[in-house]
Scaffold this active site. Sequence first.
Site, PDB file in Angstrom:
ATOM      1  N   SER A  30       0.844  -1.193   0.000  1.00  9.76           N
ATOM      2  CA  SER A  30       0.000   0.000   0.000  1.00  9.76           C
ATOM      3  C   SER A  30       0.877   1.240   0.000  1.00  9.76           C
ATOM      4  O   SER A  30       1.667   1.457   0.924  1.00  9.76           O
ATOM      5  CB  SER A  30      -0.894   0.012   1.239  1.00  9.76           C
ATOM      6  OG  SER A  30      -1.438   1.313   1.390  1.00  9.76           O
ATOM      7  N   HIS A  50      -1.243  -1.506  -4.184  1.00  6.86           N
ATOM      8  CA  HIS A  50      -2.510  -1.193  -3.514  1.00  6.86           C
ATOM      9  C   HIS A  50      -2.640   0.327  -3.395  1.00  6.86           C
ATOM     10  O   HIS A  50      -1.782   0.993  -2.828  1.00  6.86           O
ATOM     11  CB  HIS A  50      -2.500  -1.850  -2.135  1.00  6.86           C
ATOM     12  CG  HIS A  50      -3.794  -1.777  -1.398  1.00  6.86           C
ATOM     13  ND1 HIS A  50      -4.842  -2.644  -1.622  1.00  6.86           N
ATOM     14  CD2 HIS A  50      -4.216  -0.935  -0.414  1.00  6.86           C
ATOM     15  CE1 HIS A  50      -5.843  -2.360  -0.815  1.00  6.86           C
ATOM     16  NE2 HIS A  50      -5.501  -1.317  -0.069  1.00  6.86           N
ATOM     17  N   ASP A  73      -4.982   3.323  -2.034  1.00 10.50           N
ATOM     18  CA  ASP A  73      -6.060   3.622  -1.080  1.00 10.50           C
ATOM     19  C   ASP A  73      -6.675   4.986  -1.376  1.00 10.50           C
ATOM     20  O   ASP A  73      -6.076   6.019  -1.100  1.00 10.50           O
ATOM     21  CB  ASP A  73      -5.505   3.627   0.341  1.00 10.50           C
ATOM     22  CG  ASP A  73      -5.220   2.225   0.850  1.00 10.50           C
ATOM     23  OD1 ASP A  73      -6.142   1.390   0.813  1.00 10.50           O
ATOM     24  OD2 ASP A  73      -4.085   1.972   1.284  1.00 10.50           O
ATOM     25  N   MET A 124      -9.420   7.722  -0.497  1.00  6.77           N
ATOM     26  CA  MET A 124     -10.280   8.106   0.639  1.00  6.77           C
ATOM     27  C   MET A 124     -10.930   9.448   0.351  1.00  6.77           C
ATOM     28  O   MET A 124     -10.274  10.365  -0.137  1.00  6.77           O
ATOM     29  CB  MET A 124      -9.426   8.247   1.900  1.00  6.77           C
ATOM     30  CG  MET A 124      -8.673   7.004   2.264  1.00  6.77           C
ATOM     31  SD  MET A 124      -7.720   7.299   3.759  1.00  6.77           S
ATOM     32  CE  MET A 124      -6.802   5.769   3.849  1.00  6.77           C
ATOM     33  N   HIS A 157      -8.414   0.435  -3.841  1.00  2.30           N
ATOM     34  CA  HIS A 157      -9.302   0.256  -2.689  1.00  2.30           C
ATOM     35  C   HIS A 157     -10.034   1.570  -2.455  1.00  2.30           C
ATOM     36  O   HIS A 157      -9.457   2.535  -1.973  1.00  2.30           O
ATOM     37  CB  HIS A 157      -8.435  -0.148  -1.478  1.00  2.30           C
ATOM     38  CG  HIS A 157      -9.202  -0.335  -0.211  1.00  2.30           C
ATOM     39  ND1 HIS A 157      -8.583  -0.441   1.021  1.00  2.30           N
ATOM     40  CD2 HIS A 157     -10.532  -0.445   0.040  1.00  2.30           C
ATOM     41  CE1 HIS A 157      -9.495  -0.613   1.958  1.00  2.30           C
ATOM     42  NE2 HIS A 157     -10.692  -0.604   1.394  1.00  2.30           N
ATOM     43  N   MET A 176     -12.252   3.767  -0.513  1.00  3.72           N
ATOM     44  CA  MET A 176     -12.921   4.055   0.767  1.00  3.72           C
ATOM     45  C   MET A 176     -13.718   5.337   0.557  1.00  3.72           C
ATOM     46  O   MET A 176     -13.376   6.423   1.033  1.00  3.72           O
ATOM     47  CB  MET A 176     -11.869   4.174   1.872  1.00  3.72           C
ATOM     48  CG  MET A 176     -11.326   2.816   2.285  1.00  3.72           C
ATOM     49  SD  MET A 176      -9.793   2.914   3.199  1.00  3.72           S
ATOM     50  CE  MET A 176      -8.656   3.020   1.848  1.00  3.72           C
ATOM     51  N   MET A 233     -11.000  -5.949   6.028  1.00  3.42           N
ATOM     52  CA  MET A 233     -10.232  -4.927   6.743  1.00  3.42           C
ATOM     53  C   MET A 233      -9.878  -5.474   8.119  1.00  3.42           C
ATOM     54  O   MET A 233     -10.764  -5.866   8.881  1.00  3.42           O
ATOM     55  CB  MET A 233     -11.062  -3.649   6.922  1.00  3.42           C
ATOM     56  CG  MET A 233     -11.240  -2.784   5.692  1.00  3.42           C
ATOM     57  SD  MET A 233      -9.737  -2.185   4.886  1.00  3.42           S
ATOM     58  CE  MET A 233      -8.780  -1.500   6.224  1.00  3.42           C
ATOM     59  N   GLY A 238      -0.656   2.223   9.501  1.00  6.66           N
ATOM     60  CA  GLY A 238       0.134   2.142  10.724  1.00  6.66           C
ATOM     61  C   GLY A 238      -0.626   1.747  11.982  1.00  6.66           C
ATOM     62  O   GLY A 238      -0.134   1.958  13.087  1.00  6.66           O
ATOM     63  N   ASP A 276      -6.175  -6.474   4.846  1.00  6.68           N
ATOM     64  CA  ASP A 276      -5.642  -5.114   4.753  1.00  6.68           C
ATOM     65  C   ASP A 276      -5.687  -4.437   6.116  1.00  6.68           C
ATOM     66  O   ASP A 276      -6.767  -4.208   6.660  1.00  6.68           O
ATOM     67  CB  ASP A 276      -6.499  -4.339   3.730  1.00  6.68           C
ATOM     68  CG  ASP A 276      -5.984  -2.940   3.472  1.00  6.68           C
ATOM     69  OD1 ASP A 276      -4.906  -2.583   3.986  1.00  6.68           O
ATOM     70  OD2 ASP A 276      -6.672  -2.198   2.745  1.00  6.68           O
TER      71      ASP A 276
HETATM   72  C1  DX5 Z   1      -6.222   1.616   5.667  1.00  9.18           C
HETATM   73  C2  DX5 Z   1      -5.832   1.220   4.270  1.00  9.18           C
HETATM   74  C3  DX5 Z   1      -4.694   0.288   4.235  1.00  9.18           C
HETATM   75  C4  DX5 Z   1      -3.449   0.830   4.870  1.00  9.18           C
HETATM   76  C5  DX5 Z   1      -2.620  -0.302   5.357  1.00  9.18           C
HETATM   77  O1  DX5 Z   1      -7.383   2.325   5.670  1.00  9.18           O
HETATM   78  O2  DX5 Z   1      -6.900   0.618   3.592  1.00  9.18           O
HETATM   79  O3  DX5 Z   1      -4.442  -0.169   2.916  1.00  9.18           O
HETATM   80  O4  DX5 Z   1      -2.682   1.602   4.013  1.00  9.18           O
HETATM   81  O5  DX5 Z   1      -1.535   0.234   6.038  1.00  9.18           O
HETATM   82  P1  DX5 Z   1      -0.804  -0.601   7.165  1.00  9.18           P
HETATM   83  O6  DX5 Z   1      -0.248  -1.817   6.494  1.00  9.18           O
HETATM   84  O7  DX5 Z   1       0.246   0.337   7.646  1.00  9.18           O
HETATM   85  O8  DX5 Z   1      -1.822  -0.937   8.215  1.00  9.18           O
HETATM   86 ZN    ZN Z   2      -6.410  -0.459   1.633  1.00  7.89          ZN
END
Ligand code: DX5
Ligand code: ZN
Length: 221
Positions: free
Chosen positions: A7, A32, A34, A36, A65, A67, A136, A144, A174
């Site tokens: 990601s 990946h 993300d 948002m 992904h 969100m 999730m 993190g 994830d």
């Molecule tokens: C969180 C994201 C993840 C995130 C994972 O909302 O969908 O893809 O980047 O990051 P780590 O591996 O640091 O939890």
């Molecule tokens: Zn993600």
Amino acid sequence: MIILSPSILGADFGKLGEQIRQVDLAGAQYIHLDVMDGAFVPSISFGMPVIASLRGYTEKFFDVHMMVEEPVRYVEDMKKSGADMITVHVEACRHLDYTLCRIRSLGLKAGVAMNPATPAAAVSEVLPIADTVLVMSVNPGFGGQEFLPYTLDKVRALRRICTRDGLDTDIEVDGGVTLENVTDFLEAGANVIVAGSAVYRGDAAANTRSFLKIFEEFEKR
Ligand code: DX5
Ligand code: ZN
């Protein structure tokens, strides 16, 4: 085959192209991305223009992904930006079946994602029309975080349903996945692994190779 999907949320946004190349060369199969919207999740990350620029840096599979509330509004633009798969949240789609079919009708892979508190049953009807189910393992919105151990049970439940029904749906996890705990996810039945901080904290190429080595060992079992 077990797939690593680093990601880029964990990467340095000042040099994203370079950071994607590192994991690409080290052997990661997916990237990946993300997205948002500040509505479905509190944070805002990036959208189509960034993804379209990154398309110039790698040929790897773009695992987007979303969100985002009602992501069906963006699927065509996402395709134009270079997405290979669009994963939408069951909690964010009023018409989930329609949304997944719409994604597939564009020639893309379709994924359905679920928050930690959403039960496996919420997606069981659509598994036959989804290429991937994304579990999730943290609350979405930020990288993190520490993974929520109870989400492993849901991975097991989904793997059982897929085996029972003869479905080859990928099961993606994830959030909070690390080199130390990834085997727990693999044992539970996940076969696509997302990792942000565990890849990008430190040497991204070395971390990628370490994940792939664990996958290789696991597959030999
Ligand atoms: C969180 C994201 C993840 C995130 C994972 O909302 O969908 O893809 O980047 O990051 P780590 O591996 O640091 O939890
Ligand atoms: Zn993600």
